[in-house]
Structure formats: C-alpha cells, structure tokens
Design an enzyme around this catalytic site. Structure first.
Site, PDB file in Angstrom:
ATOM      1  N   LEU A  15     -12.930  60.717  13.666  1.00 23.70           N
ATOM      2  CA  LEU A  15     -12.462  61.683  14.788  1.00 23.70           C
ATOM      3  C   LEU A  15     -11.924  60.597  15.860  1.00 23.70           C
ATOM      4  CD1 LEU A  15     -15.422  64.203  14.940  1.00 23.70           C
ATOM      5  CD2 LEU A  15     -12.865  64.463  14.321  1.00 23.70           C
ATOM      6  N   GLY A  16     -12.489  59.626  15.934  1.00 27.38           N
ATOM      7  CA  GLY A  16     -12.106  58.592  17.045  1.00 27.38           C
ATOM      8  C   GLY A  16     -13.047  57.228  17.061  1.00 27.38           C
ATOM      9  N   ARG A  17     -12.640  56.245  17.786  1.00 26.36           N
ATOM     10  CA  ARG A  17     -13.367  54.939  17.758  1.00 26.36           C
ATOM     11  C   ARG A  17     -13.574  54.628  19.207  1.00 26.36           C
ATOM     12  NH1 ARG A  17     -12.507  53.126  12.287  1.00 26.36           N
ATOM     13  NH2 ARG A  17     -10.584  54.092  11.592  1.00 26.36           N
ATOM     14  N   GLY A  18     -14.854  54.177  19.407  1.00 24.56           N
ATOM     15  CA  GLY A  18     -15.210  53.783  20.619  1.00 24.56           C
ATOM     16  C   GLY A  18     -15.532  52.352  20.620  1.00 24.56           C
ATOM     17  N   ALA A  20     -18.560  50.804  20.557  1.00 22.60           N
ATOM     18  CA  ALA A  20     -19.737  50.873  19.837  1.00 22.60           C
ATOM     19  C   ALA A  20     -19.789  51.233  18.241  1.00 22.60           C
ATOM     20  CB  ALA A  20     -20.835  51.655  20.445  1.00 22.60           C
ATOM     21  N   GLY A  21     -18.674  51.790  18.083  1.00 19.48           N
ATOM     22  CA  GLY A  21     -18.434  52.325  16.594  1.00 19.48           C
ATOM     23  C   GLY A  21     -17.629  53.544  16.424  1.00 19.48           C
ATOM     24  N   ASP A 133     -23.381  56.232  32.523  1.00 19.23           N
ATOM     25  CA  ASP A 133     -21.893  55.897  31.813  1.00 19.23           C
ATOM     26  C   ASP A 133     -20.973  57.104  31.935  1.00 19.23           C
ATOM     27  OD1 ASP A 133     -19.675  54.154  31.162  1.00 19.23           O
ATOM     28  OD2 ASP A 133     -20.313  53.951  29.207  1.00 19.23           O
TER      29      ASP A 133
END
Ligand SMILES: Nc1ncnc2c1ncn2[C@@H]1O[C@H](COP(=O)(O)OP(=O)(O)OP(=O)(O)O)[C@@H](O)[C@H]1O
Length: 426
Positions: A15-18, A20-21, A133
């Site tokens: 779905l997506g990347r941030g 942290a993972g 955050d």
C-alpha cells in the site's frame, strides 16, 4: 506474491512505504487488514522486539472511530525476524496526498478533519499517551462513508524505533515543521505538543504550507521557538484566534484536545460554503503546487543551506537506509540546542503571506527551479542567520546528544497521578 505474517495473516500487495517499513494490504481471520512490516534491519534488533512487546498493551489499547486501530502485533515469522503491526485497513488516501492534490482545503473541510483528529488525541491523552508525530502523513482519510472521516495512525511507533538506536541518548526527534517549541528547547513532551502539531496541520490545510516551514530543518526549528505565525488573509476571525492560541509558544496556553475538538465542531456551521483561502498559487513550473508563500523564508533557508554546506531539504530518514515514498522531510533527530544557540541568528525568516493580488513569490517547498531562483535572491543576512543553525544539527545515523542532556524517550502510558489530559513521557 502472498506472504504469511505469523500464523493468521497474509500480505498481498504494497500500500505504501514509510521510513520504518512497508505497509501491505493483507488478509486476516476477520477480513482485510493493513500490515506494517518493519524494515529487516530494524526488526533484527532484539531490543526492539522486546520494546514492541512491552508496549503491546499501549499499541493495541486505543479504540476510537478516529484512531487507526492496531489489531495485532506479530513478532517472529519464518526466520524469527519479523515485527509487524496489524492495523485496520483505511480505504482512502493519507492527508498529505489529499492536500497535494487539493493545494488548500475549504475552511470547513480543514476544520472537520482537525476536529476528528483532536477527538482522537483527546482519547489518547486521557489514556496517558502522547502521539508526538502528528502530521498529514499520519492522518488517513476514510472516504467510504457519507462524509470523509479522518483517522490518526502511528501512535508511538516512530519513537519506539528511534530511541535505542542512539543508545538511549537523544535530542529533538520529530518532523521539523510540526515540532513544538518546548521540544526544541529540550523539555519533556506532554500532550500540548500534539495540539501544536495538529494546529500546524490545520494551518497547512488552510494555507497550503506550514507556518514555520521552508529551508533547512535547523532554520525551521529555530522559527518554531522564535517566530510568530503570519495571519492568513481572509481567515475567519474566530478560527484565527483558535489557531493562534494553539500555536502559543507556552504549552500551558494551548487548548486541551477535548476543548479543541469541541471548539472546532462549534465553528463548523459558520464555515459552511466558504471557499479555500485565496492566498495565491505557485509560479508555473514550480513542481507540485503546494504553497504560495513569499520568498523570504525559503530564500533564507536555501541560502543558508548553500552557504553552510548543509544538505538541501530532502527526506531525513528515521534510520539510515530508509526509503520512504516521498522526498518530504520526515523524521529528524538532532541535538537540543543550548540557550545561546537559540538566542542568535535566523530571526525574521518566517514566511510572510502574499495577499490576493500581490505578485507571486514562489512555491514554499517544492520545485528545483523555484529553489534556484530563491537561492539567487537570498540576502547575506539570511546566510549568516541560518548558517548559525547548522552547527547544532545532528542528523540520523549519528544523533547522540553532544551535550549529554536527558534523552527524549518514546511515548508510553503514564502510571497515574498526572492530570488525565496532560500525560508525561517519563
Ligand atoms: N492502516 C492503513 N490503511 C491503509 N493504508 C495505510 C495504513 N497505514 C498506512 N497506510 C499507507 O501506507 C503508506 C506508508 O505508511 P507509513 O505509516 O509506513 O509511512 P508514513 O507515515 O507515510 O511515513 P513515516 O513513517 O516515514 O512517517 C502511507 O502512504 C499510508 O497511506
């Protein structure tokens, strides 16, 4: 290719990347889920698995229509090195993508989203949890119902990951545009830091840019402490008063989450039908249309980058090797500046707002062409000011506190005794 996560979940597609993972669309016993699988190098840290397990109760305990629920925490996997958070699947974009598409939101929409998130924070704060955050990337929009519902995600996760990497010593951790002044000054983060960040988001939804953003992260942090947000032309008076109150430098002057949610909801009917604020568009060719602030702040910031040899504005990953989807500055870790450092330099670099009809000044955050123009236009005074900030920055990968100050640890549940709406992070 489908992959098993623990014995109950399967992941199908990204779905997506941030930083942290990776977040995957997955399937669990009760239907579709979102599964955030931490990066391998993070998951390989045995302390991290222990800390996640320790915080399991806090991570799984928050239930609210405006909080992305964490359903399960999987530690293990085939090679015993997975850490995965199983979350409610939100069907809709994150607020950052939505804002990038829309440029600015109508006041009613911006306030409705902010009220939703304030409601989520009220519940978290009452449980003794500070998010720490809050930013558009961590607000997801469920667009499947009759109206858009905003949900806050990522409670405490970034801090759990970030703390040990630096041996428990710390500094400022967060996303510069949303970091409250008291964090920059080294005070412990209480609930009011979330209010500050959330109202910064509200300002950004209305304006298309944050009140203190632009340029080098160090310049942004300094403005958080020293500058006053510029009033947005055409903003309804009551809304502006509320924003000012929640952007107060003194945390005690800000509203609590529960008050903020109800004040915002009271405002909603009076904002019906108002169009997005007319603050101006970026010059053509500036890249993604995001903002239209005057050149002052960005010229100052970019000039400082060039003069000081500091890195240009780009992703500052939470941990070395992160590959987030976007190039926005995300997590930054830096030494807490001392009082003398905070007192000098980059005053007066906050954005000034272009009223309707005034000439365009350039995009606030994006566009190489605009950045080049701003660099040429930068003043010598700004070079000195922002250059001074670079000295106390320490980015990811080497962020131990140079002055040995107390660490800024992750959000945790408070054992009791504090005001319910004002948890501390011990
Ligand atoms: N519960 C969810 N349901 C649907 N999509 C999600 C969910 N959680 C995250 N996503 C999507 O996955 C992507 C990555 O999310 P993630 O939380 O890892 O990173 P981020 O918050 O954008 O960045 P960072 O972690 O660096 O702050 C985002 O685009 C988000 O829209």
């Amino acid at each position: 290719m489908a992959r098993n996560i623990g014995s109950h979940y399967t992941t199908h597609r990204v779905l997506g990347r941030g930083s942290a993972g990776t977040v995957w669309l997955g399937e669990g016993p009760e239907g579709p889920v979102a599964v955030k699988v931490l990066r391998e190098d993070l998951a390989a840290d045995p302390d991290l698995a222990e800390r996640f397990a320790h915080e399991r109760h806090a991570l799984l305990g928050l239930e609210h229509p405006n909080i992305v629920g964490v359903r399960d925490l999987v530690i293990g996997g085939p090679d015993a090195r997975d850490i995965a958070l199983v979350m409610d699947l939100v069907r809709g974009p994150d607020l950052r993508s939505h804002l990038e598409r829309e440029r600015r939101l109508a006041p009613r929409d911006a306030v409705a989203i902010t009220a939703d998130v304030a409601g989520a924070l009220a519940v978290a704060h009452a449980a003794g949890i500070v998010h720490r955050d809050v930013k558009p990337e961590n607000i997801l929009l469920d667009t499947t119902g009759p109206g858009t519902r905003a949900l806050l995600t990522d409670f405490g996760v970034a801090k759990l990951i970030d703390e040990p990497r630096h041996g428990g010593k710390g500094g400022v951790v967060g996303t510069p545009d949303y970091v409250a002044p008291e964090i920059v000054e080294g005070l412990p983060p209480r609930a009011a830091v979330d209010i500050y960040a959330l109202v910064t988001v509200l300002y950004e939804l209305l304006a298309g840019f944050t009140p203190f953003g632009g340029g080098h992260p160090g310049a942004v942090l300094r403005r958080q402490v020293t500058e006053k947000a510029a009033e947005l032309p055409g903003i309804p008076g009551e809304l502006w008063e509320l924003i000012q109150q929640c952007l107060a430098k003194a945390p005690a002057s800000r509203l609590r989450a529960v008050e903020l949610a109800s004040r915002l909801r009271e405002l909603l009917p009076r904002l019906d039908g108002l169009p997005p604020l007319d603050i101006g568009d970026p010059d053509p060719g500036d890249g993604p249309p995001r903002a239209a602030a005057a050149a002052g702040a960005d010229a100052a910031g970019d000039a400082g980058e060039e003069a000081s040899g500091a890195p240009p504005r780009a992703a500052v990953p939470l941990v070395r090797g992160a590959a987030p989807d976007s190039e926005r500055v995300t997590h930054t870790r830096m030494r807490v500046p001392d009082a003398a450092e905070l007192a000098g330099g980059a005053h007066g670099t906050a954005r000034t707002i272009r009223a309707p009809g005034q000439p365009r000044a350039g995009s606030a955050r994006h566009g190489a062409a605009a950045r080049r123009r701003r660099r040429l236009a930068a003043t010598a005074a700004a070079v000195v000011g922002v250059g001074a900030v670079g000295g106390w920055l320490l980015f990811s990968g080497g962020g131990d506190s140079a002055d040995g100050r107390a660490p800024v640890p992750p959000a945790v549940v408070v054992p009791g005794g504090e005001r319910p709406d004002e948890p501390v992070v011990p």
